[in-house]
Write an enzyme that holds these catalytic residues in place. Structure first.
Site, PDB file in Angstrom:
ATOM      1  N   HIS A  27     -46.054 -13.042  -8.826  1.00 30.87           N
ATOM      2  CA  HIS A  27     -46.051 -14.074  -9.875  1.00 30.87           C
ATOM      3  C   HIS A  27     -46.205 -15.480  -9.284  1.00 30.87           C
ATOM      4  CE1 HIS A  27     -44.689 -11.320 -13.124  1.00 30.87           C
ATOM      5  NE2 HIS A  27     -44.116 -10.682 -12.121  1.00 30.87           N
ATOM      6  N   ASN A  83     -42.487  -9.481 -19.169  1.00 29.52           N
ATOM      7  CA  ASN A  83     -43.944  -9.457 -18.994  1.00 29.52           C
ATOM      8  C   ASN A  83     -44.629  -9.402 -20.347  1.00 29.52           C
ATOM      9  OD1 ASN A  83     -43.929  -9.492 -16.187  1.00 29.52           O
ATOM     10  ND2 ASN A  83     -44.097  -7.278 -15.971  1.00 29.52           N
TER      11      ASN A  83
END
Ligand code: HDE
Length: 697
Positions: free
Chosen positions: A79, A152
């Site tokens: 990420h 997510n």
């Protein structure tokens, strides 16, 4: 002689507090060193003579270069690339019956928050539109401390147990010897891992679907993924799954479009989020929960502690409980977006974990990673990470300690208050965080075992549910995505193994993929548990599904003009787009603009070569005869129209632009309309066009 600073100008920290670290923004502010010493010359080093060597005593130079040399901190191992915004959460109705969490008590109450979206696989400088999962992390600054919901845009995950996470991430990142591919799963090692780990199959369906190429960060759902618990004041626990639904609707790109956006604007999604918020069009999501008790959990044919499973909305509806509005861009990317430190273990009284073995592993990982990244145990003092409620304890010192505790009390218990000194804070059994005790009788505690529960064994039924629930257009995209990725896999046995797993998902899907690879369909691999047919879930669809929206709101429309374009037509398209809530973006061969039929020059928002139609949700081509004749010789113009057609977008056109449409191979259909009808047609994609423009698996 150097001027003395008129006043030390304070700047706002992320918490609304004041810091005195930097000179202010005003034009009368004086540049100083980090020690506050006014700088007289920021252009030249201190030298012995005009052409002489540099002196070591130049502390202004040394401090500046020293600081610059250390500007980067380790990027997130996953990420790394992200974009974020401030906003608030507003509760619809009190949830006091199921949770004592302070932010869920009073209808209408707002809780400030900071949300960061991200891709997973690529480095911090990678593009915004690879095929990838998107992170959706929200930090709620509640009155009882920070709650981080670190999710997510896909409701399931690749693996069931945290111990496999380093393997998963190693396999998807750049291959170890060659250092590529960047931000791409289409390579040997990822698919090798996938083929050998059937538990990834359900997630692979999602990751190969259009969900993994969202149009913008504003047009995707978010999910907490794991099952969590809400606990009420009486200590009663309710299982819960969290869902974020975008008010903007769901929207994705086509693969060809995503690839071209990466070239045209690698920052497409970051720019979109920043510009939309800056324009005052604040993106919004509804937070919903699927709440259920243990009896319901036990009745399901899969385990709610298994992060590779969903509970379909048709089986358990999502109850909306509040909304998130993102209404403020960060002031500084590094200070806020880069330094924000999420941690799933940041939880508040009234919310608790479940025993999901993936979640449990995460509870350890994030704190550890923040120490590496931010370099000190005091990272919670960075404004974007600090709670906005009062907080205090007897933890002391450490690198970069920013607070100055007073008094002698740095231990507990102490009785210094009896002597009139500060005694410091004390634990509070009544309001402090307590953990839900669990269900020992349900196998939640016992001997030390390194095992996977039997109830986690079915890796295919929900993958089948997902694939079969999709619209045929999405099924074709999904099959083609797997063909694309496996075509980049050079190891034939890996392709064969993946195909053998796909047969368990759906023999037709396996056949389509095999055909696309020109390979035979192998025998199915042996599933660990029988594969079941489940009731289909239309809520999973993007295309022609409940979350698709026909709207101009929050979207951008390219309007191609050139010298001689009809001024009335151009103005009326712009007006109609604005009226529908959309953003018009004028594209011309030159950025200075084009002279319209009324003799006035209209400035362009972008030059044609730098503003391909992939950046827009639909396009209008408004040309005069001469303008069209000129653009017939311009490849970028032909491509502009050709791509808009191939990406199933509406095309509005003036009569004189017809030759350009012909040259671009545009065939007439309901999405190709007269300029006057453009705004009415531009709010959606034309899925029925796809078989005409693309051969899919
Ligand atoms: Fe993460 N994950 N993760 N993850 N994750 C990180 O923490 C980790 C997982 C997610 O915008 C890291 O601060 C492990 C699932 C998001 O800053 C790290 C496991 C989900 C973000 C980490 C997982 C996520 C991260 C890297 C397996 C969806 C970005 C930098 C158990 C529910 C947050 C950092 C941001 C970030 C570890 C699995 C979401 C290394 C060990 C499942 C959105 O700590």
């Amino acid at each position: 002689m150097a001027k003395t600073p008129k006043a030390r100008i304070s700047t706002k920290d992320g918490n609304g507090g004041e810091t005195h670290q930097q000179a202010g923004k005003g034009s009368d502010a004086i540049l100083t060193t980090n020690q506050g010493i006014p700088v007289s010359d920021n252009q030249n080093q201190l030298k012995a003579g005009a052409r002489g060597p540099v002196l070591l005593e130049d502390f202004v130079l040394r401090e500046k270069i020293f600081h610059f040399d250390h500007e980067r901190i380790p990027e997130r191992i996953v990420h790394a690339r992200g974009s974020a915004a401030h906003g608030y959460f507003e509760l619809f109705e009190s949830l006091s019956d199921i949770t004592s969490a302070d932010l869920f008590q009073r209808a209408g109450e707002k809780t400030p928050l900071f949300t960061r979206f991200s891709t997973v696989a690529g480095g911090a400088g990678s593009v915004d539109t690879p095929r990838d999962v998107r992170g959706f992390a929200v930090k709620f600054y509640t009155q009882q401390g920070n709650w981080d919901l670190v999710g997510n845009n896909i409701p399931v995950f690749f693996i069931q147990d945290a111990i496999k996470f380093p393997d998963l991430i190693h396999s998807v990142k750049m291959e170890a010897d060659r250092g590529y591919p960047q931000a791409a799963s289409a390579h040997d090692t990822f698919w090798d891992f996938v083929g050998l780990m059937p538990e990834t199959t359900h997630m692979i369906m999602w990751a190969m679907s259009d969900r993994a190429i969202p149009r913008t960060l504003r047009h995707m759902q978010g999910f907490g993924i794991h099952t969590f618990r809400l606990v009420n004041a009486k200590g009663k626990s309710t299982f819960v799954k969290f869902h974020w639904k975008p008010k903007q609707g769901l929207s994705s790109t086509l693969w060809d479009e995503a690839v071209k956006i990466a070239g045209a604007d690698p920052d497409f999604q970051r720019r979109d989020l920043f510009e939309t918020i800056a324009s005052g069009d604040f993106p919004e999501w509804e937070l919903g929960i699927q709440a259920f008790d243990e009896k319901f959990a036990d009745s399901l044919p899969y385990d709610v502690l298994d992060s590779t499973k969903i509970i379909p909305e048709e089986v358990l509806p999502v109850r909306p409980i509040g909304r998130m509005v993102l209404d403020r861009n960060p002031d500084n990317f590094f200070a806020e977006t880069e330094q924000v430190a999420y941690c799933p273990a940041n939880i508040v009284p009234g919310i608790d974990f479940s025993n999901d073995p993936l979640l449990q592993g995460r509870l350890f990982s994030y704190l550890d990673t923040q120490l590496k990244r931010l370099g000190s145990t005091n990272f919670h003092q960075i404004p974007v990470n600090a709670p906005k409620c009062p907080f205090g304890n007897f933890q002391r010192d450490g690198q970069m300690q920013m607070t100055t505790p007073t008094g002698r009390a740095n231990y507990e218990p102490n009785s210094l208050a009896q002597a009139g000194e500060e005694g410091g804070p004390r634990e509070c059994p009544a309001t402090g965080f307590t953990s839900f005790e669990g269900r020992p009788e349900q196998g939640e505690q016992g001997g030390k075992l390194r095992i996977r529960p039997e109830s986690f064994a079915d890796h295919y039924s929900q993958a089948r549910l997902f694939f079969r629930s999709l619209d045929p257009a999405e099924q074709a995209h999904l099959a083609s995505a797997i063909v694309f990725e496996l075509s980049k896999v050079s190891l034939e046995h890996v392709r064969t193994r993946v195909l053998a797993n796909l047969v368990n998902v759906d023999p037709e899907l396996a056949g389509r993929v095999a055909d696309g690879l020109a390979m035979p369909v192998p025998q199915a691999s042996k599933p660990a548990a029988p594969v079941k047919d489940m009731e289909l879930s239309p809520a999973l669809r993007l295309v022609r599904g409940p979350h698709e929206k026909d709207t101009l709101q929050g979207r951008k429309f390219g309007i191609l003009i050139a010298d001689g374009s009809d001024a009335n037509a151009v103005h009326s398209v712009i007006t109609a787009v604005k009226k529908g809530g959309g953003t018009p973006f004028v594209v011309a061969p030159k950025v200075g603009g084009a002279k319209l039929s009324d003799g006035k020059v209209m400035a362009a928002d972008g030059q044609l070569a730098g503003s391909p139609s992939v950046l827009f949700d639909a396009v209008a081509v408004l040309l005069s005869d001469e303008g069209c004749a000129m653009l017939l010789k311009e490849g970028a113009a032909v491509q502009f129209v050709m791509d808009a057609f191939a990406h199933l977008k509406a095309i509005g056109f003036s009569e004189s632009a017809a030759p350009l449409l012909d040259k671009a191979g545009v065939e007439s259909d309901e999405g190709v309309v007269d300029a006057a009808k453009f705004a009415g047609a531009a709010g959606k994609r034309y899925w029925d066009r796809e078989p005409k423009v693309r051969m899919l698996a």
